[in-house]
Enzyme design. Structure first.
Site, PDB file in Angstrom:
ATOM      1  N   ARG A 171      30.355  32.659  46.605  1.00 58.80           N
ATOM      2  CA  ARG A 171      29.373  33.445  45.856  1.00 58.80           C
ATOM      3  C   ARG A 171      30.149  34.233  44.812  1.00 58.80           C
ATOM      4  O   ARG A 171      31.362  34.428  44.933  1.00 58.80           O
ATOM      5  CB  ARG A 171      28.584  34.372  46.776  1.00 58.80           C
ATOM      6  CG  ARG A 171      29.449  35.138  47.708  1.00 58.80           C
ATOM      7  CD  ARG A 171      28.711  36.045  48.647  1.00 58.80           C
ATOM      8  NE  ARG A 171      29.666  37.093  49.005  1.00 58.80           N
ATOM      9  CZ  ARG A 171      29.752  38.260  48.420  1.00 58.80           C
ATOM     10  NH1 ARG A 171      28.902  38.603  47.500  1.00 58.80           N
ATOM     11  NH2 ARG A 171      30.668  39.131  48.763  1.00 58.80           N
ATOM     12  N   ARG A 175      26.746  42.559  39.661  1.00 56.86           N
ATOM     13  CA  ARG A 175      26.217  43.905  39.891  1.00 56.86           C
ATOM     14  C   ARG A 175      25.325  44.296  38.722  1.00 56.86           C
ATOM     15  O   ARG A 175      25.768  44.223  37.579  1.00 56.86           O
ATOM     16  CB  ARG A 175      27.434  44.827  39.960  1.00 56.86           C
ATOM     17  CG  ARG A 175      27.237  46.003  40.838  1.00 56.86           C
ATOM     18  CD  ARG A 175      28.498  46.815  40.867  1.00 56.86           C
ATOM     19  NE  ARG A 175      29.383  46.489  41.958  1.00 56.86           N
ATOM     20  CZ  ARG A 175      30.669  46.827  41.972  1.00 56.86           C
ATOM     21  NH1 ARG A 175      31.208  47.439  40.942  1.00 56.86           N
ATOM     22  NH2 ARG A 175      31.413  46.535  43.003  1.00 56.86           N
ATOM     23  N   ARG A 250      50.535  28.845  47.521  1.00 56.95           N
ATOM     24  CA  ARG A 250      50.654  29.014  46.063  1.00 56.95           C
ATOM     25  C   ARG A 250      51.675  30.117  45.878  1.00 56.95           C
ATOM     26  O   ARG A 250      51.732  31.069  46.660  1.00 56.95           O
ATOM     27  CB  ARG A 250      49.336  29.496  45.436  1.00 56.95           C
ATOM     28  CG  ARG A 250      48.334  28.452  45.070  1.00 56.95           C
ATOM     29  CD  ARG A 250      48.782  27.423  44.100  1.00 56.95           C
ATOM     30  NE  ARG A 250      48.643  27.820  42.702  1.00 56.95           N
ATOM     31  CZ  ARG A 250      49.222  27.152  41.709  1.00 56.95           C
ATOM     32  NH1 ARG A 250      49.998  26.116  41.942  1.00 56.95           N
ATOM     33  NH2 ARG A 250      49.022  27.527  40.458  1.00 56.95           N
ATOM     34  N   ARG A 281      47.641  37.570  34.578  1.00 55.16           N
ATOM     35  CA  ARG A 281      47.381  39.005  34.500  1.00 55.16           C
ATOM     36  C   ARG A 281      48.579  39.726  33.918  1.00 55.16           C
ATOM     37  O   ARG A 281      49.715  39.257  34.050  1.00 55.16           O
ATOM     38  CB  ARG A 281      47.185  39.628  35.890  1.00 55.16           C
ATOM     39  CG  ARG A 281      46.282  38.921  36.824  1.00 55.16           C
ATOM     40  CD  ARG A 281      45.834  39.841  37.941  1.00 55.16           C
ATOM     41  NE  ARG A 281      46.856  40.084  38.960  1.00 55.16           N
ATOM     42  CZ  ARG A 281      46.653  40.842  40.035  1.00 55.16           C
ATOM     43  NH1 ARG A 281      45.484  41.424  40.225  1.00 55.16           N
ATOM     44  NH2 ARG A 281      47.615  41.027  40.929  1.00 55.16           N
ATOM     45  N   GLU A 301      52.107  37.998  35.334  1.00 51.80           N
ATOM     46  CA  GLU A 301      52.016  37.196  36.558  1.00 51.80           C
ATOM     47  C   GLU A 301      51.711  35.748  36.218  1.00 51.80           C
ATOM     48  O   GLU A 301      50.668  35.450  35.646  1.00 51.80           O
ATOM     49  CB  GLU A 301      50.853  37.740  37.405  1.00 51.80           C
ATOM     50  CG  GLU A 301      51.302  38.398  38.684  1.00 51.80           C
ATOM     51  CD  GLU A 301      50.121  38.945  39.465  1.00 51.80           C
ATOM     52  OE1 GLU A 301      50.089  40.165  39.644  1.00 51.80           O
ATOM     53  OE2 GLU A 301      49.237  38.166  39.886  1.00 51.80           O
ATOM     54  N   TYR A 349      45.482  34.797  54.536  1.00 45.18           N
ATOM     55  CA  TYR A 349      45.553  35.874  53.562  1.00 45.18           C
ATOM     56  C   TYR A 349      44.953  37.140  54.174  1.00 45.18           C
ATOM     57  O   TYR A 349      43.772  37.179  54.500  1.00 45.18           O
ATOM     58  CB  TYR A 349      44.821  35.540  52.248  1.00 45.18           C
ATOM     59  CG  TYR A 349      44.955  36.708  51.311  1.00 45.18           C
ATOM     60  CD1 TYR A 349      46.096  36.876  50.532  1.00 45.18           C
ATOM     61  CD2 TYR A 349      43.994  37.717  51.272  1.00 45.18           C
ATOM     62  CE1 TYR A 349      46.265  37.993  49.738  1.00 45.18           C
ATOM     63  CE2 TYR A 349      44.153  38.841  50.486  1.00 45.18           C
ATOM     64  CZ  TYR A 349      45.291  38.958  49.714  1.00 45.18           C
ATOM     65  OH  TYR A 349      45.476  40.078  48.940  1.00 45.18           O
ATOM     66  N   ASP A 351      44.471  41.292  53.551  1.00 45.98           N
ATOM     67  CA  ASP A 351      44.675  42.498  52.756  1.00 45.98           C
ATOM     68  C   ASP A 351      45.414  43.510  53.637  1.00 45.98           C
ATOM     69  O   ASP A 351      45.485  43.332  54.858  1.00 45.98           O
ATOM     70  CB  ASP A 351      43.324  43.072  52.306  1.00 45.98           C
ATOM     71  CG  ASP A 351      42.897  42.510  50.954  1.00 45.98           C
ATOM     72  OD1 ASP A 351      43.775  42.183  50.141  1.00 45.98           O
ATOM     73  OD2 ASP A 351      41.673  42.404  50.726  1.00 45.98           O
TER      74      ASP A 351
HETATM   75  P1  FAD Z   1      55.001  40.626  54.462  1.00 44.97           P
HETATM   76  O1  FAD Z   1      54.773  41.833  53.667  1.00 44.97           O
HETATM   77  O2  FAD Z   1      55.246  39.356  53.733  1.00 44.97           O
HETATM   78  O3  FAD Z   1      56.235  40.901  55.436  1.00 44.97           O
HETATM   79  C1  FAD Z   1      56.909  39.864  56.123  1.00 44.97           C
HETATM   80  C2  FAD Z   1      58.386  40.203  56.099  1.00 44.97           C
HETATM   81  O4  FAD Z   1      59.072  39.257  56.945  1.00 44.97           O
HETATM   82  C3  FAD Z   1      59.004  40.069  54.717  1.00 44.97           C
HETATM   83  O5  FAD Z   1      59.645  41.260  54.358  1.00 44.97           O
HETATM   84  C4  FAD Z   1      59.990  38.916  54.869  1.00 44.97           C
HETATM   85  O6  FAD Z   1      61.171  39.095  54.105  1.00 44.97           O
HETATM   86  C5  FAD Z   1      60.298  38.948  56.348  1.00 44.97           C
HETATM   87  N1  FAD Z   1      60.747  37.665  56.866  1.00 44.97           N
HETATM   88  C6  FAD Z   1      60.140  36.465  56.729  1.00 44.97           C
HETATM   89  N2  FAD Z   1      60.875  35.498  57.335  1.00 44.97           N
HETATM   90  C7  FAD Z   1      61.965  36.113  57.858  1.00 44.97           C
HETATM   91  C8  FAD Z   1      63.102  35.635  58.571  1.00 44.97           C
HETATM   92  N3  FAD Z   1      63.253  34.334  58.858  1.00 44.97           N
HETATM   93  N4  FAD Z   1      64.056  36.523  58.969  1.00 44.97           N
HETATM   94  C9  FAD Z   1      63.905  37.838  58.648  1.00 44.97           C
HETATM   95  N5  FAD Z   1      62.867  38.335  57.979  1.00 44.97           N
HETATM   96  C10 FAD Z   1      61.895  37.476  57.575  1.00 44.97           C
HETATM   97  N6  FAD Z   1      46.477  43.602  49.902  1.00 44.97           N
HETATM   98  C11 FAD Z   1      45.604  44.608  49.619  1.00 44.97           C
HETATM   99  O7  FAD Z   1      45.080  45.235  50.537  1.00 44.97           O
HETATM  100  N7  FAD Z   1      45.335  44.966  48.311  1.00 44.97           N
HETATM  101  C12 FAD Z   1      45.900  44.324  47.251  1.00 44.97           C
HETATM  102  O8  FAD Z   1      45.635  44.664  46.103  1.00 44.97           O
HETATM  103  C13 FAD Z   1      46.810  43.244  47.535  1.00 44.97           C
HETATM  104  N8  FAD Z   1      47.392  42.573  46.530  1.00 44.97           N
HETATM  105  C14 FAD Z   1      48.247  41.547  46.809  1.00 44.97           C
HETATM  106  C15 FAD Z   1      48.831  40.858  45.745  1.00 44.97           C
HETATM  107  C16 FAD Z   1      49.692  39.796  45.992  1.00 44.97           C
HETATM  108  C17 FAD Z   1      50.318  39.083  44.846  1.00 44.97           C
HETATM  109  C18 FAD Z   1      49.944  39.405  47.332  1.00 44.97           C
HETATM  110  C19 FAD Z   1      50.834  38.232  47.617  1.00 44.97           C
HETATM  111  C20 FAD Z   1      49.382  40.087  48.387  1.00 44.97           C
HETATM  112  C21 FAD Z   1      48.518  41.157  48.147  1.00 44.97           C
HETATM  113  N9  FAD Z   1      47.949  41.895  49.183  1.00 44.97           N
HETATM  114  C22 FAD Z   1      47.073  42.921  48.898  1.00 44.97           C
HETATM  115  C23 FAD Z   1      48.241  41.567  50.602  1.00 44.97           C
HETATM  116  C24 FAD Z   1      49.425  42.348  51.214  1.00 44.97           C
HETATM  117  O9  FAD Z   1      50.591  42.079  50.476  1.00 44.97           O
HETATM  118  C25 FAD Z   1      49.584  41.931  52.678  1.00 44.97           C
HETATM  119  O10 FAD Z   1      48.444  42.303  53.402  1.00 44.97           O
HETATM  120  C26 FAD Z   1      50.791  42.516  53.417  1.00 44.97           C
HETATM  121  O11 FAD Z   1      51.932  42.590  52.624  1.00 44.97           O
HETATM  122  C27 FAD Z   1      51.075  41.651  54.626  1.00 44.97           C
HETATM  123  O12 FAD Z   1      52.090  42.208  55.424  1.00 44.97           O
HETATM  124  P2  FAD Z   1      52.935  41.275  56.407  1.00 44.97           P
HETATM  125  O13 FAD Z   1      53.793  42.189  57.199  1.00 44.97           O
HETATM  126  O14 FAD Z   1      52.043  40.349  57.118  1.00 44.97           O
HETATM  127  O15 FAD Z   1      53.801  40.325  55.457  1.00 44.97           O
END
Ligand code: FAD
Length: 368
Positions: A171, A175, A250, A281, A301, A349, A351
């Site tokens: 969708r 607004r 991606r 962007r 980006e 994915y 947030d």
């Molecule tokens: P990550 O932050 O990826 O942390 C995982 C960590 O594990 C990393 O530091 C990595 O280095 C480490 N790791 C991986 N493999 C290994 C290994 N083998 N050994 C040691 N360390 C390792 N969320 C929002 O709410 N608002 C937003 O506006 C928003 N914008 C975003 C924009 C982009 C471009 C992206 C990609 C994401 C966005 N997000 C946003 C989502 C947000 O980034 C995530 O919700 C959050 O970072 C996820 O946390 P995580 O701990 O799961 O993963």
């Protein structure tokens, strides 16, 4: 020192778990292969401006508990995300709202805007949309599709909209008010002073040791043998040696520039929705915190195809990848001493508010 947990990944999932475990008296070791904490929410100061190193991050949620939880680690400002779309120099407000419709068609009332959208939809008469292009046109008509959706989406996915499946767009939020706030959530903001401080505070307990620049796979067997429990937030397929195949993502490339001017684009987020501009962007970081520094930092980006070794940003949750993930997920369930979590561990994915919520529900399970 004997540890109760090894946490692989100092991102928001791993750090929330570490914080909660230490609060309960557990000893925790956190490793990350990067040379900094905070994963993808990492912000770094450049010219006094907090730069979002892995893409623009705006915190938003409807969940009061999560909002209060994150507010214990930082003070949030009143930033409201109101992106602008630039289509070959024409500027439109997002999300699609009365300001957008007025600029496109000169309409001034919700009734006129609704009639215009209906007229556009009727003129194409698509019954069963076969691809993303037909789906978008059937929902919103051709003008908005061509100026604000087509180019952006094709750049984002690296494929023609006619070759993309229709389910990508379920969708389109429309607004009929003059409200440029991108999110519908009750709570929204940016931490004053950047995101890194949140994770710094989560990890500051004496019961938590952090080792950076350390890849789990350098010493996987040793870790498995010496830690009673592991919280793993890396790629789930890598953990299992890609035995069912490689999950696809991606990726993005960020091009940062520091400019000797105070204000480059007048807004934190400008989307480029034409096909010719190669990036999707431009982010101007200072506007997230209403900065008035003499210089500015911008990031272009560029969406990129992903291959092993690249930064995995967005999981490609299509049928093939989801089925493959399910096999890894079932295998993971066979070993309760390893907790898989976060966006890479769950191939999903999330947030920020969702990843905190997911970590807190794992904590609840683990310490019940
Ligand atoms: P990550 O932050 O990826 O942390 C995982 C960590 O594990 C990393 O530091 C990595 O280095 C480490 N790791 C991986 N493999 C290994 C290994 N083998 N050994 C040691 N360390 C390792 N969320 C929002 O709410 N608002 C937003 O506006 C928003 N914008 C975003 C924009 C982009 C471009 C992206 C990609 C994401 C966005 N997000 C946003 C989502 C947000 O980034 C995530 O919700 C959050 O970072 C996820 O946390 P995580 O701990 O799961 O993963």
């Amino acid at each position: 020192m004997k540890y109760d947990y090894l946490i692989v990944g100092a991102g928001l999932f791993g750090s929330t778990f570490a914080y909660e475990a230490a609060k309960r008296g557990k000893k925790v070791k956190v490793i990350d292969k990067r040379n900094h904490i905070a994963g993808n929410i990492y912000t770094e100061k450049v010219e006094g401006i907090n730069v979002h190193k892995y893409g623009a991050h705006i915190f938003h949620t409807n969940d009061k508990e999560i909002w209060e939880y994150v507010n214990q680690f930082a003070e949030f400002n009143r930033y409201t995300n109101s992106p602008i779309a630039n289509y070959n120099g024409e500027v439109y407000n997002l999300p699609f709202n009365m300001n957008t419709f007025n600029k496109l068609w000169g309409v001034t009332t919700p009734e006129e805007a609704k009639a215009k959208i209906e007229e556009q939809k009727a003129s194409v008469n698509i019954d069963q949309p076969k691809n993303l292009e037909e789906q978008a046109i059937s929902l919103i008509g051709t003008d908005i599709y061509i100026k604000l959706i087509k180019g952006y989406t094709e750049k984002q996915w690296g494929r023609k909209a006619t070759e993309l499946p229709n389910f990508i767009i379920k969708r389109l939020p429309v607004r009929f008010t003059y409200d440029n706030n991108y999110f519908n959530d009750k709570y929204q903001g940016i931490p004053t002073g950047g995101y890194t401080q949140i994770v710094e505070k989560m990890l500051e307990s004496e019961l938590i040791d952090v080792e950076l620049g350390k890849d789990f796979f350098e010493s996987k067997e040793e870790y498995l043998a010496s830690f009673p429990k592991i919280v793993y937030t890396g790629m789930i397929d890598q953990f299992f040696n890609y035995q069912f195949g490689t999950l696809e993502y991606r990726s993005l490339q960020f091009e940062n520039s520091t400019l000797d001017q105070e204000n480059y684009q007048g807004n934190a987020v400008v989307n480029y929705t034409d096909a010719e501009t190669p990036y999707t962007r431009i982010i101007e970081h200072k506007h997230f915190e209403f900065g008035n520094q003499p210089k500015t930092v911008i990031t272009k980006e560029y969406p990129r195809n992903w291959k092993k070794g690249d930064e995995p940003y967005y999981p490609m949750n299509d049928k093939r990848n989801n089925e493959m993930f399910k096999k890894y997920y079932d295998l993971a369930a066979e070993n309760p001493n390893i907790i898989f979590g976060g966006r890479l561990g769950m191939y999903k994915y999330y947030d920020m508010h969702q990843v905190i919520g997911a970590a807190l529900s794992v904590v609840k399970q683990e310490f019940k």
